[in-house]
Design an enzyme around this catalytic site. Structure first.
Site, mmCIF file in Angstrom:
data_model
loop_
_atom_site.group_PDB
_atom_site.id
_atom_site.type_symbol
_atom_site.label_atom_id
_atom_site.label_comp_id
_atom_site.label_asym_id
_atom_site.label_seq_id
_atom_site.Cartn_x
_atom_site.Cartn_y
_atom_site.Cartn_z
ATOM 1 N N HIS A 198 0.813 -1.216 0.000
ATOM 2 C CA HIS A 198 0.000 0.000 0.000
ATOM 3 C C HIS A 198 0.847 1.266 0.000
ATOM 4 C CE1 HIS A 198 0.372 -0.361 4.530
ATOM 5 N NE2 HIS A 198 0.554 0.941 4.378
ATOM 6 N N ASP B 150 -0.292 -7.540 1.076
ATOM 7 C CA ASP B 150 0.222 -6.184 1.264
ATOM 8 C C ASP B 150 1.742 -6.254 1.163
ATOM 9 O OD1 ASP B 150 0.518 -3.541 1.735
ATOM 10 O OD2 ASP B 150 -0.291 -3.527 3.770
ATOM 11 N N SER C 188 2.004 -4.037 7.847
ATOM 12 C CA SER C 188 0.874 -3.721 6.988
ATOM 13 C C SER C 188 0.014 -2.634 7.613
ATOM 14 C CB SER C 188 0.036 -4.976 6.721
ATOM 15 O OG SER C 188 -1.150 -4.650 6.020
#
Length: 479
Positions: free
Chosen positions: A218, A242, A340
């Site tokens: 991300h 992720d 994450s």
């Protein structure tokens, strides 16, 4: 390099008892190394551990026993976890014969109804229906100690959680419910972090790999560039996973170590998985070092309808804050995951942080984790042997001719210096009229192992002394 240093102390052998099994477990390099001190301090602060060296030694024994029992038990395994209060590896099994095997191996058995495979299967059904989960359900995880899948829900929302689980087809007997105040979000700090930058965010480096570093997906999309260090996202996946791989540019030096934000580094020794219940410490650009324990190695976290879910994450009690995203999670020198997201903060109170497992990232992008340090002696099978001398603070090049030509493929170097010294090893490739470091081993020890898979070209090995002088042995293999 910048490392904290302590006066020499006498190395001790730690006697550790795990579920009745006693083993002599020396620390990796005798007494705690200076670079390990931030980890020990964070464990004292965050976990209240009076003797973190003994705790890590006990977890090391538990992890070794856990690997052997998992292989021996097969489908009879119900899961396993480390009970830190009692210093015991607990192994859940589905029958009495399996329990006898666990007991004979020195761990504590617990007979349960469901196998680990059955728990994973129930969780898969929940994962398949993740998009229909109510907003009041922030996530779910396997819990070996409870022999169930735990579904979290907001206060007063238990009925909605139960209705959703019923619609998934998962065995209701395999699911339990836990009230939770979590509101997970990706740990992005749009103001920035102090590790690396994209055009939008400040995130944290996870672990160095050949050619760059791994981090959270991300933090950036494929093609996006980074600064400090400079690089480019060559792979990125979020949500569902992720994870991302950033290939760094010329002049950057990937090192198999983690920044402790106290002028020191912690060596990355490998990527063996630590069991549920083991301690885990994470490093990030916002909050530095913080430790917790592993709750689950198979958790789903729901970041909300606008983002989606991340599956098969490591759930921990460690804290983190925005800007820590992508940062390292390490357990006893073994890389576990990259940060994450999570709930809570590092200012006190309960916190939960999720990590993308390292092993999956390495497989997805076909990259190799860079490690540094290691135990005494030179690992066998490294290839052609050469010797040389280096003085404290100095460096020397091998081979004696100054360089060697190599085709595409794998290079390996194993360095052994005198006891008490700190020698580092760098593999460099010629780029025009300059030499660029492509891989390194820079742990706080006299032995280093470096592996690298690269393109054809002219290479050389550089041996550097961070401290101490003397004769070294370097064994090398080229493509």
């Amino acid at each position: 390099m910048s490392r904290l240093r302590l006066s020499p102390v006498v190395a001790l052998v730690v006697m550790t008892t795990v579920g009745g099994f006693t083993a002599a477990v020396p620390p990796a390099s005798g007494a705690p190394l200076a670079a390990e001190q931030p980890v020990l301090a964070a464990m004292r602060r965050d976990l209240g551990v009076a003797d973190p060296v003994a705790r890590l030694a006990a977890e090391r024994v538990a992890a070794q026993a856990d690997r052997g029992l998992r292989a021996a038990l097969g489908p009879r395994l119900g899961g396993s976890w480390y009970d830190a209060d009692r210093g015991t590896l607990v192994v859940a099994v589905t029958d009495d014969r399996a329990a006898a095997l666990v007991r004979a191996r020195g761990a504590e058995p617990r007979v349960v109804t469901r196998s680990e495979t059955a728990l994973d299967a129930a969780k898969v059904l929940l994962d398949r229906s993740a998009t229909s989960a109510p907003a009041s359900v922030p996530g779910w995880r396997t819990d070996p100690a409870a022999n169930a899948v735990v579904v979290k829900h907001a206060p007063g929302a238990a009925d909605r959680a139960r209705a959703w689980v019923a619609a998934t087809g998962a065995d209701p007997a395999a699911v339990i419910y836990a009230e939770s105040l979590e509101r997970p979000r990706p740990l992005i700090d749009v103001v920035g972090g102090n590790r690396y930058w994209t055009s939008q965010y400040g995130c944290s480096v996870g672990f160095s790999v050949q050619g760059g570093f791994i981090t959270a997906g991300h933090c950036g999309e494929v093609g996006e560039t980074t600064t400090q260090p400079g690089g480019r996202f060559e792979g990125s996946s979020f949500p569902t996973d992720d994870m991302a791989f950033v290939r760094t540019g010329a002049g950057e030096t990937p090192v198999g170590a983690v920044n402790d934000y106290n002028n020191g580094r912690v060596a990355v020794k490998g990527s063996q998985e630590a069991p549920v219940g083991a301690s885990i410490c994470r490093s990030g650009g916002t909050t530095g070092w913080h430790c917790g324990t592993i709750r689950s190695r198979n958790a789903t976290v729901d970041y909300g309808p606008e983002i989606g879910q991340v599956y098969e994450a490591i759930e921990t009690t460690a804290c983190a804050e925005p800007g820590d995203s992508g940062g390292s999670a390490i357990s006893d020198g073994q890389a576990q995951g990259v940060t994450s997201g999570g709930s809570g903060d590092c200012k006190g109170g309960a916190a939960t942080t999720y990590f993308q497992p390292v092993a999956e990232i390495l497989r997805a992008y076909s990259v190799t984790l860079l490690t540094s340090g290691g135990g005494p002696g030179t690992p066998p099978g490294c290839g052609t042997s050469a010797t040389g001398n280096v003085t404290s603070g100095g460096s020397t090049v091998q081979p004696a001719a100054g360089s060697y030509d190599a085709g595409a493929g794998a290079h390996k170097g194993c360095l052994k210096g005198p006891a008490g010294t700190d020698f580092d090893l760098y593999l460099q490739k010629q780029s025009g009229t300059t030499w660029r470091t492509v891989a390194s081993g820079a742990g706080p020890a006299s032995t280093e192992t470096v592996t690298y898979t690269g393109t054809a070209g002219k290479y050389r090995w550089l041996v550097r002394s961070y401290s101490g002088s003397g004769r070294f042995t370097l064994e090398t293999t080229k493509p």
